[in-house]
Design a protein around this motif. Structure first.
Motif, PDB file in Angstrom:
ATOM      1  N   ALA A 279     -40.163   9.478   3.000  1.00 20.72           N
ATOM      2  CA  ALA A 279     -40.051  10.932   2.857  1.00 20.72           C
ATOM      3  C   ALA A 279     -41.424  11.581   3.012  1.00 20.72           C
ATOM      4  CB  ALA A 279     -39.431  11.283   1.516  1.00 20.72           C
ATOM      5  N   GLN A 280     -42.442  10.945   2.431  1.00 20.64           N
ATOM      6  CA  GLN A 280     -43.811  11.455   2.590  1.00 20.64           C
ATOM      7  C   GLN A 280     -44.199  11.517   4.051  1.00 20.64           C
ATOM      8  OE1 GLN A 280     -44.998  13.441   0.340  1.00 20.64           O
ATOM      9  NE2 GLN A 280     -46.972  12.668   1.066  1.00 20.64           N
ATOM     10  N   ARG A 281     -43.883  10.451   4.766  1.00 16.60           N
ATOM     11  CA  ARG A 281     -44.250  10.394   6.185  1.00 16.60           C
ATOM     12  C   ARG A 281     -43.526  11.478   6.964  1.00 16.60           C
ATOM     13  NH1 ARG A 281     -42.843   5.057   8.187  1.00 16.60           N
ATOM     14  NH2 ARG A 281     -42.471   4.238   6.109  1.00 16.60           N
ATOM     15  N   VAL A 282     -42.272  11.695   6.610  1.00 15.47           N
ATOM     16  CA  VAL A 282     -41.516  12.743   7.293  1.00 15.47           C
ATOM     17  C   VAL A 282     -42.180  14.089   7.071  1.00 15.47           C
ATOM     18  CG1 VAL A 282     -39.357  14.052   7.270  1.00 15.47           C
ATOM     19  CG2 VAL A 282     -39.302  11.552   7.303  1.00 15.47           C
ATOM     20  N   ARG A 283     -42.568  14.337   5.835  1.00  9.59           N
ATOM     21  CA  ARG A 283     -43.212  15.625   5.558  1.00  9.59           C
ATOM     22  C   ARG A 283     -44.522  15.767   6.309  1.00  9.59           C
ATOM     23  NH1 ARG A 283     -40.053  16.044   0.843  1.00  9.59           N
ATOM     24  NH2 ARG A 283     -41.057  14.271  -0.155  1.00  9.59           N
ATOM     25  N   SER A 284     -45.279  14.676   6.453  1.00 15.70           N
ATOM     26  CA  SER A 284     -46.522  14.754   7.240  1.00 15.70           C
ATOM     27  C   SER A 284     -46.206  15.108   8.676  1.00 15.70           C
ATOM     28  CB  SER A 284     -47.256  13.419   7.256  1.00 15.70           C
ATOM     29  OG  SER A 284     -47.392  12.943   5.971  1.00 15.70           O
ATOM     30  N   VAL A 285     -45.209  14.443   9.235  1.00 14.31           N
ATOM     31  CA  VAL A 285     -44.833  14.720  10.628  1.00 14.31           C
ATOM     32  C   VAL A 285     -44.444  16.178  10.807  1.00 14.31           C
ATOM     33  CG1 VAL A 285     -43.060  14.282  12.374  1.00 14.31           C
ATOM     34  CG2 VAL A 285     -44.149  12.367  11.216  1.00 14.31           C
ATOM     35  N   MET A 286     -43.675  16.681   9.869  1.00 14.08           N
ATOM     36  CA  MET A 286     -43.232  18.078   9.927  1.00 14.08           C
ATOM     37  C   MET A 286     -44.425  19.028  10.007  1.00 14.08           C
ATOM     38  SD  MET A 286     -40.037  18.543   7.287  1.00 14.08           S
ATOM     39  CE  MET A 286     -40.572  20.074   6.643  1.00 14.08           C
ATOM     40  N   ALA A 287     -45.474  18.693   9.241  1.00 16.03           N
ATOM     41  CA  ALA A 287     -46.664  19.547   9.215  1.00 16.03           C
ATOM     42  C   ALA A 287     -47.528  19.326  10.450  1.00 16.03           C
ATOM     43  CB  ALA A 287     -47.465  19.270   7.953  1.00 16.03           C
ATOM     44  N   GLU A 288     -47.815  18.060  10.774  1.00 13.31           N
ATOM     45  CA  GLU A 288     -48.703  17.753  11.901  1.00 13.31           C
ATOM     46  C   GLU A 288     -48.168  18.256  13.227  1.00 13.31           C
ATOM     47  OE1 GLU A 288     -49.135  13.541  11.776  1.00 13.31           O
ATOM     48  OE2 GLU A 288     -49.881  13.631   9.709  1.00 13.31           O
ATOM     49  N   ARG A 289     -46.849  18.098  13.400  1.00 15.90           N
ATOM     50  CA  ARG A 289     -46.286  18.439  14.707  1.00 15.90           C
ATOM     51  C   ARG A 289     -45.544  19.763  14.673  1.00 15.90           C
ATOM     52  NH1 ARG A 289     -42.506  13.875  16.448  1.00 15.90           N
ATOM     53  NH2 ARG A 289     -42.144  15.469  18.025  1.00 15.90           N
ATOM     54  N   ALA A 290     -45.920  20.605  13.713  1.00 16.59           N
ATOM     55  CA  ALA A 290     -45.157  21.838  13.506  1.00 16.59           C
ATOM     56  C   ALA A 290     -44.975  22.651  14.777  1.00 16.59           C
ATOM     57  CB  ALA A 290     -45.824  22.691  12.423  1.00 16.59           C
ATOM     58  N   GLY A 291     -46.048  22.771  15.560  1.00 23.34           N
ATOM     59  CA  GLY A 291     -45.990  23.577  16.786  1.00 23.34           C
ATOM     60  C   GLY A 291     -45.003  23.007  17.795  1.00 23.34           C
ATOM     61  N   ASP A 292     -45.188  21.711  18.112  1.00 21.31           N
ATOM     62  CA  ASP A 292     -44.292  20.986  19.029  1.00 21.31           C
ATOM     63  C   ASP A 292     -42.838  21.097  18.624  1.00 21.31           C
ATOM     64  OD1 ASP A 292     -46.171  17.946  19.599  1.00 21.31           O
ATOM     65  OD2 ASP A 292     -45.952  19.821  20.755  1.00 21.31           O
ATOM     66  N   LEU A 293     -42.615  20.839  17.337  1.00 19.46           N
ATOM     67  CA  LEU A 293     -41.249  20.789  16.836  1.00 19.46           C
ATOM     68  C   LEU A 293     -40.590  22.155  16.933  1.00 19.46           C
ATOM     69  CD1 LEU A 293     -41.783  18.342  13.848  1.00 19.46           C
ATOM     70  CD2 LEU A 293     -40.442  17.917  15.908  1.00 19.46           C
ATOM     71  N   LEU A 294     -41.383  23.196  16.704  1.00 19.44           N
ATOM     72  CA  LEU A 294     -40.831  24.543  16.831  1.00 19.44           C
ATOM     73  C   LEU A 294     -40.414  24.813  18.281  1.00 19.44           C
ATOM     74  CD1 LEU A 294     -40.308  26.948  14.919  1.00 19.44           C
ATOM     75  CD2 LEU A 294     -42.394  27.982  15.830  1.00 19.44           C
ATOM     76  N   GLU A 295     -41.235  24.372  19.213  1.00 16.00           N
ATOM     77  CA  GLU A 295     -40.896  24.543  20.642  1.00 16.00           C
ATOM     78  C   GLU A 295     -39.641  23.777  20.993  1.00 16.00           C
ATOM     79  OE1 GLU A 295     -43.452  27.147  20.720  1.00 16.00           O
ATOM     80  OE2 GLU A 295     -42.285  26.789  22.552  1.00 16.00           O
ATOM     81  N   SER A 296     -39.596  22.550  20.517  1.00 14.61           N
ATOM     82  CA  SER A 296     -38.432  21.710  20.805  1.00 14.61           C
ATOM     83  C   SER A 296     -37.175  22.314  20.194  1.00 14.61           C
ATOM     84  CB  SER A 296     -38.684  20.310  20.253  1.00 14.61           C
ATOM     85  OG  SER A 296     -37.596  19.478  20.557  1.00 14.61           O
ATOM     86  N   LEU A 297     -37.330  22.863  18.991  1.00 13.36           N
ATOM     87  CA  LEU A 297     -36.187  23.524  18.357  1.00 13.36           C
ATOM     88  C   LEU A 297     -35.717  24.703  19.197  1.00 13.36           C
ATOM     89  CD1 LEU A 297     -34.267  23.969  15.928  1.00 13.36           C
ATOM     90  CD2 LEU A 297     -36.025  25.465  14.957  1.00 13.36           C
ATOM     91  N   ALA A 298     -36.687  25.492  19.683  1.00  9.12           N
ATOM     92  CA  ALA A 298     -36.329  26.659  20.510  1.00  9.12           C
ATOM     93  C   ALA A 298     -35.457  26.229  21.679  1.00  9.12           C
ATOM     94  CB  ALA A 298     -37.593  27.352  20.999  1.00  9.12           C
ATOM     95  N   GLU A 299     -35.881  25.152  22.316  1.00 10.19           N
ATOM     96  CA  GLU A 299     -35.142  24.661  23.494  1.00 10.19           C
ATOM     97  C   GLU A 299     -33.739  24.190  23.113  1.00 10.19           C
ATOM     98  OE1 GLU A 299     -37.188  21.415  25.373  1.00 10.19           O
ATOM     99  OE2 GLU A 299     -35.364  20.875  26.502  1.00 10.19           O
ATOM    100  N   HIS A 300     -33.658  23.344  22.099  1.00 14.29           N
ATOM    101  CA  HIS A 300     -32.366  22.746  21.782  1.00 14.29           C
ATOM    102  C   HIS A 300     -31.426  23.696  21.057  1.00 14.29           C
ATOM    103  CE1 HIS A 300     -34.647  18.983  22.644  1.00 14.29           C
ATOM    104  NE2 HIS A 300     -33.555  18.811  23.356  1.00 14.29           N
ATOM    105  N   ALA A 301     -31.990  24.645  20.323  1.00 19.30           N
ATOM    106  CA  ALA A 301     -31.129  25.632  19.673  1.00 19.30           C
ATOM    107  C   ALA A 301     -30.448  26.498  20.731  1.00 19.30           C
ATOM    108  CB  ALA A 301     -31.942  26.494  18.708  1.00 19.30           C
ATOM    109  N   ALA A 302     -31.209  26.841  21.752  1.00 18.09           N
ATOM    110  CA  ALA A 302     -30.602  27.640  22.831  1.00 18.09           C
ATOM    111  C   ALA A 302     -29.488  26.858  23.509  1.00 18.09           C
ATOM    112  CB  ALA A 302     -31.671  28.036  23.837  1.00 18.09           C
ATOM    113  N   ILE A 303     -29.748  25.569  23.768  1.00 17.03           N
ATOM    114  CA  ILE A 303     -28.710  24.734  24.382  1.00 17.03           C
ATOM    115  C   ILE A 303     -27.481  24.669  23.489  1.00 17.03           C
ATOM    116  CG2 ILE A 303     -28.101  22.367  25.060  1.00 17.03           C
ATOM    117  CD1 ILE A 303     -31.084  22.027  25.846  1.00 17.03           C
ATOM    118  N   ALA A 304     -27.707  24.644  22.177  1.00 18.13           N
ATOM    119  CA  ALA A 304     -26.589  24.535  21.240  1.00 18.13           C
ATOM    120  C   ALA A 304     -25.823  25.848  21.095  1.00 18.13           C
ATOM    121  CB  ALA A 304     -27.100  24.080  19.871  1.00 18.13           C
ATOM    122  N   GLY A 305     -26.377  26.927  21.624  1.00 19.89           N
ATOM    123  CA  GLY A 305     -25.634  28.185  21.585  1.00 19.89           C
ATOM    124  C   GLY A 305     -26.220  29.234  20.662  1.00 19.89           C
ATOM    125  N   TRP A 306     -27.346  28.945  20.027  1.00 15.40           N
ATOM    126  CA  TRP A 306     -28.046  29.992  19.268  1.00 15.40           C
ATOM    127  C   TRP A 306     -28.684  30.962  20.262  1.00 15.40           C
ATOM    128  CZ3 TRP A 306     -28.277  30.265  13.927  1.00 15.40           C
ATOM    129  CH2 TRP A 306     -27.962  29.097  13.206  1.00 15.40           C
TER     130      TRP A 306
END
Lengths: 217, 480, 283
Positions: free
Chosen positions: A10-37
């Motif tokens: 869980a600690q490692r997951v939280r680190s990843v969430m913080a370290e890659r916050a920018g990337d993950l937000l971009e990836s979310l933007a892409e996949h959320a749109a595909i999902a219909g958001w």
């Protein structure tokens, strides 16, 4: 697999969430749109509030209920929507009468959520892999709020995005171990949809026909 | 639900000449089937995840009693109630007693295949309780008084026209035509049910032993409605639906949903850990989990058929099945159609009446290739065929006609000697040649008389390969 | 909450289901390709389509492989096994094993018969250890024809040519029981002058299924009709496939439709393509 292993993961997951916050937000933007958001970007608190107001304007939203997610207070969403003529209330604070007993309240809450034009929430987590918003219903975050109204607007903050389902379940496991898990969890990945009539996809069968994700950050 | 497995041939024949049904089934190939293939190709390490899914299920089923006990303990620890139902009668009794004791007038149902086994809607009706299906496909077939045609798309066989009629009848004659309008019409009809229902009955996609949770996968949101609005939530599950850990869910959800519809994820995945917390604005006060056996322990006890319990009810096998795509869901005569239905239905409801089902297959293997948890369906179809003819421990369950047994004994006799094999072929040729044209027959003899209903049958060759080869070798020897 | 060891696949080793036969492990094959094989021609080819057997022999001999034909062979037992008559199947299968037990590769022009021996004999003999061992020994040496050509002889280009339009149907047992698909495909594609027409739904079953064709003739026909519609849509003059049962079924259906489309086995296609390479003719 020991308790420590789970806490470690869980600690490692939280680190990843913080370290890659920018990337993950971009990836979310892409996949959320595909999902219909319908995905919106907002760099500042003010932007978020403006975008929310614009969504309401364009969709003709007149009444909205919202959850108590702190990001919504932070961006001062109430005043922004009020100025746009939207009657926005915090669902938790609707009262049947002076006593505010939950029992009498539930009837009022039920009627309100089924008649609102839109439900507005923050996000507890989001998942990049699948374009998913994660909500843990609890006091202040109603189950029906993101389901009953025909439109749902969700504000997702940078830094709350997980790479995939697997990381989400690591965190779930951790909260369960700590005895801190909610009674339920909803993964929302787009509008309510059905293809049961000749395979034609139609949205809004039981849940929202339109869902908006405002990415903050 | 009462099995109609004896009707396979009759219903299949009717289905194959029905242009409306054939049109609906034709759509399965380009829709669900290709959807799964595309989703699989787009998924990182898909084969690895299938293998992990298989391992998870196999492990769980091999330790099923342990995990079910753990599941029950944890559900109860989190404020839910658990009932183990040996059969559908026991399950129905529990649900009805509960509903009556809580003065339930209206029940909303979210998709549950186990509740179809139970015939639960009918039982509610008999007890004066209104029960409304909320999945649009299930609602449509409920209005039509029919049973599901497919695991994921129960009303796949209904045309838009037919849906218009059904919804109009319910709406006092107001008829809509477009899919969008029909959907909104159903939405309005069901909205009322959501708001007034006292109790909901849902299925379970996965039950998690470690945490006492259940997981519901939907696109429509009716699963969420059902577990947010009414005060009592009853979840019915086949006892094989348990997985050990929360950690297993990532893989299981990924392979389930991509195999079922080709989506990366469904619109909604809901995890329920018990009744609502007391201070929540909505959610059920009571959570009941009914764990149903109904013959599954028979599958568990048979090492050759136990693998059928690995099924996660995604529907990929029937989408891939070229037989299902011609005969449709109703031919299989019970709750589960397609390849998995052809296995579990005779095993759970009787091999004797269901004897045609294991034979309704060319063993092409498309189902096994499609299965997200790599179930070897053809192997189990073969196993059941062996049981039908001679292998079933209960002789009253076997059905092998005298004529058929003679045919195979004769075949065995013929194949046990090269001389008889050649003689048989040359004799057949001699007898059939006068009836043939250009080396082909328009009417073939028993036991292959069914062949020529639609195909010509070839005459055996004038000379066997063996004879030709022998001549070739001696010619060469002669040349040397 | 008590913890379960997660990632079950790691902690609990489960037997992997070996439903897909890997390419057989033939320890006797060293660096050089085999120069002698036994031919398991199959009952259908033997008595209905001997020309397929002849083509197999022709093609292999042109590649310098001697072909042996164990005389007493009849059938592998598949028809009875698929119909559920395991004891009858077992008797015939034992006889098969007796005939083919020995050394060196065995080649068969049938995906379904190869699958019967490699994938299903272990099931048939699971409680007879001696037979099971024999079945494994024989199975390890058994190859389907195109699989043998490509994987064991290393042949992907026979230098052949035909001026013809063809469509290729991917027989189910060859494709999914044996996992043999790239091999026939590469052999066909190497033929110069061949107009290869893509076949829609080439992976979908033709509806033969052995006894299924007569046990459920209406379903079999419905599947055949879909297959033949797709074949005829390609406009190809010749349909090629790897299993004679399917060939019999599709050819019979085409003939009933009055079609001139020829249906041949892959071995026949390769025989035709390479027959100009040598003066030797088959009988």
């Amino acid at each position: 697999m020991s308790r420590e292993d789970v806490l470690d993961q869980a600690q490692r997951v939280r680190s990843v969430m913080a370290e890659r916050a920018g990337d993950l937000l971009e990836s979310l933007a892409e996949h959320a749109a595909i999902a219909g958001w319908i995905v919106h970007r907002a760099g500042t608190a003010e932007n978020v509030a403006d975008v929310a107001a614009a969504i309401c304007r364009n969709a003709g939203i007149k009444t909205a209920l919202r959850s108590t997610h702190s990001v919504l207070e932070q961006v001062k969403i109430d005043s922004s929507l009020h100025s746009g003529g939207v009657d926005i209330r915090v669902m938790e604070r609707l009262q049947a009468g002076p006593g505010n007993e939950v029992e009498t309240n539930r009837g009022v809450l039920r009627r309100a959520v089924f008649s609102a034009d839109a439900g507005i929430t923050g996000g507890d987590y989001a998942i990049a892999e699948t374009g998913t918003l994660v909500l843990h219903p609890r006091r202040g975050v109603s189950r029906l709020l993101s389901l009953a109204p025909p439109r749902h607007i969700a504000v997702v903050e940078r830094g709350t995005v997980l790479p995939s389902l697997d990381e989400l379940f690591v965190l779930e496991r951790e909260s369960m171990l700590r005895g801190a898990s909610a009674a339920s969890m909803n993964l929302i990945s787009g509008p309510s949809r059905t293809g049961d009539i000749e395979g034609t996809i139609v949205t809004g069968i039981h849940g929202p026909l339109e869902v908006h994700m405002i990415l903050f950050g | 639900m009462k099995p109609q497995t004896k009707e396979f041939r009759r219903v299949a024949a009717k289905t194959m000449v029905d242009p409306r049904l054939q049109k609906a089934l034709e759509g399965v190939y380009n829709g669900f089937y290709k959807g799964r293939i595309a989703a699989a190709e787009a998924t990182d390490r898909w084969e690895e995840q299938r293998e992990q899914g298989r391992a998870i299920k196999e492990h769980t089923i091999n330790h099923l009693d342990y995990y079910l006990e753990l599941l029950a303990d944890n559900v109860e620890k989190h404020g839910g109630r658990v009932f183990f139902a040996a059969d559908v009668d026991a399950a129905n009794k529990y649900v009805i007693d509960l509903a009556l004791s809580r003065s339930v007038k209206t029940v909303i149902k979210s998709k549950s295949m186990v509740s179809e086994e139970m015939g639960l809607n009918h039982v509610f009706e008999q007890n004066g309780i209104e029960s409304v299906e909320t999945d649009l496909g299930e609602y449509i077939i409920q209005l039509a008084g029919e049973t599901p045609y497919h695991l994921i798309a129960p009303a796949i066989h209904k045309s838009r026209d037919q849906v218009s009629d059904l919804l109009a009848a319910k709406a006092g004659g107001e008829r809509k035509e477009r899919a969008e309008d029909l959907t909104m019409q159903a939405r309005a009809q069901l909205r009322e049910a959501f708001q007034k229902a006292d109790m909901s009955v849902t299925g379970v996609n996965f039950a998690v032993a470690e945490s006492g949770s259940i997981v519901l996968v939907t696109n429509e949101g009716n699963g969420r409605m059902a577990t947010s609005a009414p005060r009592i939530h009853v979840a019915c599950m086949g006892m094989e639906k348990v997985v050990p850990s929360v950690q297993d869910l990532g893989t299981m959800l990924r392979i389930l949903i991509r195999s079922a519809t080709g989506q990366r994820i469904s619109s909604y995945v809901t995890m329920i850990n018990g009744p609502r917390a007391p201070e929540e604005e909505d959610g059920p006060e009571e959570f009941h989990l009914v764990i149903v056996d109904n013959g599954r322990s028979k599958l568990l006890a048979d090492p050759a058929l136990r693998e059928a319990l690995n099924c996660i009810r995604c529907g990929a096998c029937m989408n891939a099945c070229p037989v299902y795509r011609k005969v449709g869901g109703h031919s299989y005569g019970w709750v589960y159609p397609g390849p998995i239905g052809a296995i579990v239905t005779p095993a759970l409801t009787g091999l004797k009446q269901g004897k045609d089902l294991p034979y309704a297959s060319t063993l092409c293997g498309a189902c096994r290739e499609a299965c997200p948890v790599k179930i070897d369906l053809p192997r189990m179809l073969l196993e059941l065929r062996g049981q039908v003819t001679e292998g079933h421990p209960d002789p009253t369950q076997r059905s092998s006609s005298f004529a058929e047994r003679i045919v195979w004994k004769a075949w065995r006799f013929g194949m046990s000697s090269r001389g008889r094999f050649d003689l048989g072929a040359r004799a057949a040729r001699a007898v059939l040649k006068p009836l043939s044209v250009g080396g082909w027959l328009r009417r073939s003899p028993p036991p292959v008389s069914g062949w020529t209903s639609s195909r010509d049958f070839p005459l055996p060759a004038s000379e066997s390969f063996r004879a030709k080869f022998k001549r070739r070798q001696s010619k060469r020897a002669g040349k040397k | 909450m008590p913890l379960i060891g997660h990632v079950i696949a790691q902690r609990y080793d489960s037997d992997t289901l070996s439903y897909m036969s890997a390419t057989p492990n033939n320890p006797s094959l060293g660096v050089s390709p085999p120069t002698r094989v036994s031919l398991f021609v199959t009952c259908l080819v033997d008595q209905f389509y001997p020309q397929v057997g002849e083509s197999v022999v022709n093609v292999l001999e042109r590649l310098g492989v001697d072909v042996d034909f164990p005389e007493g062979q009849t059938c592998c037992g598949q028809p009875a096994f698929n119909s559920g008559y395991r004891s009858d199947a077992r008797a015939v299968a034992k006889r098969f094993l007796g005939i083919f037990d020995g050394d060196g590769p065995i080649v068969t022009p049938s995906g379904s018969c190869a699958a019967m021996v490699r994938n299903f004999y272990p099931e048939l003999f699971h409680d007879e250890p001696a037979e099971l061992e024999r079945a494994n020994r024989v199975g390890e040496r058994l190859y389907e024809f195109s699989e043998f050509m490509v994987d064991m002889l290393g042949q992907t280009d026979l230098g052949g040519s035909i001026d013809e339009s063809v469509a290729y149907h991917r027989c189910c047992h060859l494709l999914r029981e044996l996992g043999v698909d790239a091999q026939p495909s590469s052999l066909i594609q190497s033929i110069r002058g061949l107009d290869i027409r893509p076949l829609e739904r080439s992976e979908v079953c033709c509806g033969f299924g052995g006894a299924f064709a007569v046990k459920m003739p209406d379903v079999s026909t419905a599947m055949l009709d879909e297959k033949l519609d797709n074949v005829l849509n390609t406009g190809a003059k010749t349909l090629v496939a790897g299993d004679t049962g399917c060939i019999m079924h599709m050819a019979g259906g085409l003939r009933r439709r009055g079609s001139n489309v020829q249906v041949i086995h892959l071995a026949e296609l390769l025989d035709r393509a390479t027959s100009a390479n040598t003066a030797e003719r088959s009988i």
